[in-house]
Design a protein around this motif. Structure first.
Motif, mmCIF file in Angstrom:
data_model
loop_
_atom_site.group_PDB
_atom_site.id
_atom_site.type_symbol
_atom_site.label_atom_id
_atom_site.label_comp_id
_atom_site.label_asym_id
_atom_site.label_seq_id
_atom_site.Cartn_x
_atom_site.Cartn_y
_atom_site.Cartn_z
ATOM 1 N N SER A 1 54.780 42.693 40.123
ATOM 2 C CA SER A 1 55.822 41.670 40.302
ATOM 3 C C SER A 1 55.754 40.619 39.203
ATOM 4 C CB SER A 1 55.641 40.996 41.665
ATOM 5 O OG SER A 1 54.389 40.339 41.724
ATOM 6 N N HIS A 2 54.610 40.449 38.582
ATOM 7 C CA HIS A 2 54.431 39.426 37.556
ATOM 8 C C HIS A 2 53.656 40.000 36.365
ATOM 9 C CE1 HIS A 2 55.516 36.976 40.968
ATOM 10 N NE2 HIS A 2 55.608 35.915 40.194
ATOM 11 N N ASP A 3 53.862 39.386 35.193
ATOM 12 C CA ASP A 3 53.142 39.846 34.004
ATOM 13 C C ASP A 3 51.658 39.531 34.099
ATOM 14 O OD1 ASP A 3 55.441 40.800 32.932
ATOM 15 O OD2 ASP A 3 55.874 38.980 31.783
ATOM 16 N N GLU A 4 51.358 38.379 34.648
ATOM 17 C CA GLU A 4 49.953 37.945 34.726
ATOM 18 C C GLU A 4 49.588 37.640 36.179
ATOM 19 O OE1 GLU A 4 48.615 34.305 32.692
ATOM 20 O OE2 GLU A 4 47.574 35.641 31.301
ATOM 21 N N THR A 5 48.509 38.241 36.661
ATOM 22 C CA THR A 5 48.090 38.049 38.056
ATOM 23 C C THR A 5 46.593 37.712 38.080
ATOM 24 O OG1 THR A 5 47.723 40.431 38.219
ATOM 25 C CG2 THR A 5 49.850 39.625 38.974
ATOM 26 N N ILE A 6 46.278 36.503 37.659
ATOM 27 C CA ILE A 6 44.862 36.130 37.484
ATOM 28 C C ILE A 6 44.234 35.672 38.807
ATOM 29 C CG2 ILE A 6 43.235 34.656 36.211
ATOM 30 C CD1 ILE A 6 44.828 36.525 34.399
ATOM 31 N N VAL A 7 43.055 36.252 39.100
ATOM 32 C CA VAL A 7 42.307 35.855 40.303
ATOM 33 C C VAL A 7 40.898 35.407 39.904
ATOM 34 C CG1 VAL A 7 43.554 37.361 41.876
ATOM 35 C CG2 VAL A 7 41.520 38.235 40.684
ATOM 36 N N LEU A 8 40.251 34.706 40.827
ATOM 37 C CA LEU A 8 38.851 34.311 40.608
ATOM 38 C C LEU A 8 37.930 35.492 40.942
ATOM 39 C CD1 LEU A 8 38.850 30.744 42.260
ATOM 40 C CD2 LEU A 8 38.874 31.284 39.820
ATOM 41 N N GLY A 9 36.707 35.423 40.456
ATOM 42 C CA GLY A 9 35.722 36.442 40.819
ATOM 43 C C GLY A 9 35.740 37.662 39.918
ATOM 44 N N GLY A 10 35.987 37.440 38.622
ATOM 45 C CA GLY A 10 36.083 38.549 37.671
ATOM 46 C C GLY A 10 34.849 39.440 37.593
ATOM 47 N N GLY A 11 33.688 38.897 37.979
ATOM 48 C CA GLY A 11 32.459 39.695 37.933
ATOM 49 C C GLY A 11 32.322 40.625 39.124
ATOM 50 N N ILE A 12 33.129 40.381 40.161
ATOM 51 C CA ILE A 12 32.989 41.137 41.410
ATOM 52 C C ILE A 12 34.213 42.022 41.690
ATOM 53 C CG2 ILE A 12 32.921 40.845 43.928
ATOM 54 C CD1 ILE A 12 31.198 38.412 43.525
ATOM 55 N N VAL A 13 35.387 41.502 41.362
ATOM 56 C CA VAL A 13 36.642 42.170 41.743
ATOM 57 C C VAL A 13 36.705 43.650 41.308
ATOM 58 C CG1 VAL A 13 39.161 42.142 41.402
ATOM 59 C CG2 VAL A 13 37.941 40.031 41.957
ATOM 60 N N PRO A 14 36.279 44.012 40.075
ATOM 61 C CA PRO A 14 36.352 45.432 39.707
ATOM 62 C C PRO A 14 35.589 46.336 40.673
ATOM 63 C CG PRO A 14 35.963 44.098 37.756
ATOM 64 C CD PRO A 14 35.828 43.180 38.928
ATOM 65 N N ASP A 15 34.422 45.885 41.151
ATOM 66 C CA ASP A 15 33.649 46.696 42.102
ATOM 67 C C ASP A 15 34.307 46.738 43.475
ATOM 68 O OD1 ASP A 15 31.607 47.410 40.345
ATOM 69 O OD2 ASP A 15 30.635 45.490 40.606
ATOM 70 N N VAL A 16 34.913 45.616 43.863
ATOM 71 C CA VAL A 16 35.637 45.583 45.150
ATOM 72 C C VAL A 16 36.762 46.616 45.125
ATOM 73 C CG1 VAL A 16 37.157 44.183 46.614
ATOM 74 C CG2 VAL A 16 35.075 43.163 45.658
ATOM 75 N N LEU A 17 37.523 46.631 44.047
ATOM 76 C CA LEU A 17 38.657 47.554 43.930
ATOM 77 C C LEU A 17 38.193 49.009 43.922
ATOM 78 C CD1 LEU A 17 40.772 45.665 41.220
ATOM 79 C CD2 LEU A 17 41.057 45.609 43.704
ATOM 80 N N LEU A 18 37.127 49.267 43.172
ATOM 81 C CA LEU A 18 36.625 50.640 43.084
ATOM 82 C C LEU A 18 36.164 51.140 44.453
ATOM 83 C CD1 LEU A 18 36.036 52.969 41.144
ATOM 84 C CD2 LEU A 18 33.765 52.027 40.794
ATOM 85 N N ASN A 19 35.434 50.291 45.177
ATOM 86 C CA ASN A 19 34.966 50.680 46.511
ATOM 87 C C ASN A 19 36.125 50.915 47.466
ATOM 88 O OD1 ASN A 19 31.887 50.607 47.160
ATOM 89 N ND2 ASN A 19 32.233 49.141 45.522
ATOM 90 N N LEU A 20 37.114 50.045 47.383
ATOM 91 C CA LEU A 20 38.293 50.202 48.237
ATOM 92 C C LEU A 20 38.949 51.548 47.980
ATOM 93 C CD1 LEU A 20 40.577 47.016 48.350
ATOM 94 C CD2 LEU A 20 39.869 48.484 50.242
#
Lengths: 120, 215
Positions: B92-111
């Protein structure tokens, strides 16, 4: 034919690297089971390997320290640092590692990094 | 343990890449490799959860959620090569910045690993939407991953959302990747819920994460 030195304290990981590399036409010219042994063997060897595969957590001397020592001896030496601890990547690169490969890696990823530095 | 996994995985990859292998054996070897890769992710989860308990987990700065989701989508197809998964992104948007860049990739992969493993179909189609929302006055990004073919598992939904999560230990053991994703999301002020797709069919995992600034 490009040459590789393997540094890892797990014998079966050294054998694994050897099996993969030899299948792809590389020659393993040396192995070491800790950082200190790696530095000693590297220093004593008249022919330097094209690539060094370096583990991090090893007894006596870890991979970062060993990389730093080897790069001090030969700033052109290419070291591929392999570790399960991604937090050590910055330290490894600061020590002089050319590439970082997180464990567990895909065989193709390992070969791609090696081939980028030294084609077989 | 990780080194042993690495050795088994690499030898399986050597077997898979051997010429002349019959398709059935190759498929079995690919399935075995998938399990080893998923196991490696779980080992990594335990290390991170231990770090979180000690309070020394590096949560990191801003990260583009949509880009991270695309990376996780690529990665999960490498981890589970025996599954055919199609991702349908609806940014929906060009940029979708969230906090927790050190953790989010692992959260997404596990999901993703868990969602795909729950769907036993040959082809898995996942719809991915990232939309801005406000939660209690805080700007957040809502990531919805929908599998319209997989009926909602009510027990799992209640487990993720409510108390049943901690009471039924067998469920915790089976869905450790989801436990990890939920705990890590909460660790950075977010949440994970499971509900029905908007169309009334299928399951939607909703990850809510606090908005951040790009680094």
């Amino acid at each position: 034919m490009s040459t590789v030195m393997i540094v890892d304290d797990e014998m079966f990981i050294v054998e694994l690297y050897r099996d993969i590399l030899q299948l792809r036409g590389y020659t393993v010219v040396g192995t070491a089971f800790d950082g200190e042994e790696a530095v000693r063997r590297y220093s004593a060897s008249p022919e330097k390997p094209d690539v060094i595969l370096m583990d991090h957590r090893m007894p006596v001397m870890n991979g970062v320290e060993a990389t730093r020592e080897i790069i001090r001896m030969n700033p052109k030496q290419k070291v591929i640092f392999v570790s399960a601890d991604v937090l050590v990547e910055r330290e490894a690169r600061e020590a002089g590692a050319a590439e970082f490969l997180p464990k567990p890696f895909r065989m193709d990823d390992l070969l791609e990094k090696i081939e980028k530095i030294a084609p077989p | 343990m990780l080194n042993s996994n690495q050795a088994v995985l690499s030898y399986l990859e050597l077997i898979i890449s051997s010429p002349g292998m019959d398709p059935r054996t190759k498929k079995y070897a690919q399935k075995a490799a998938s399990h080893i890769r998923a196991c490696a992710v779980l080992i990594d989860n335990v290390k991170r959860m231990t770090a979180a308990r000690r309070g020394d987990l590096v949560t990191g700065g801003g990260l583009d959620l949509t880009k991270a989701m695309r990376v996780a989508a690529d990665k999960v197809t490498q981890i589970l090569p025996d599954r055919r998964v199609e991702f349908r992104f609806h940014p929906s948007h060009d940029e979708t910045i969230v906090l927790g860049g050190g953790i989010v990739p692992d959260v997404l992969l596990n999901l993703l690993i868990n969602i795909i493993q729950l769907d036993q179909g040959d082809d898995v189609i996942l719809k991915v939407e990232v939309t801005p929302v406000r939660e209690h006055g805080v700007a957040c990004w809502r990531l919805a991953i929908s599998d319209e073919r997989l009926p909602l598992n009510q027990a799992l939904a209640e487990g993720i959302s409510g108390e049943g999560w901690t009471q039924d230990r067998s469920r915790i053991v089976k869905m450790t990747g989801l436990v990890f994703a939920k705990l890590m999301a909460e660790n950075i002020g977010g949440s994970l819920t499971l509900g029905q797709c908007s169309g009334g069919k299928g399951s939607t995992y909703v990850l809510m994460l606090k908005g951040g600034e790009s680094e």
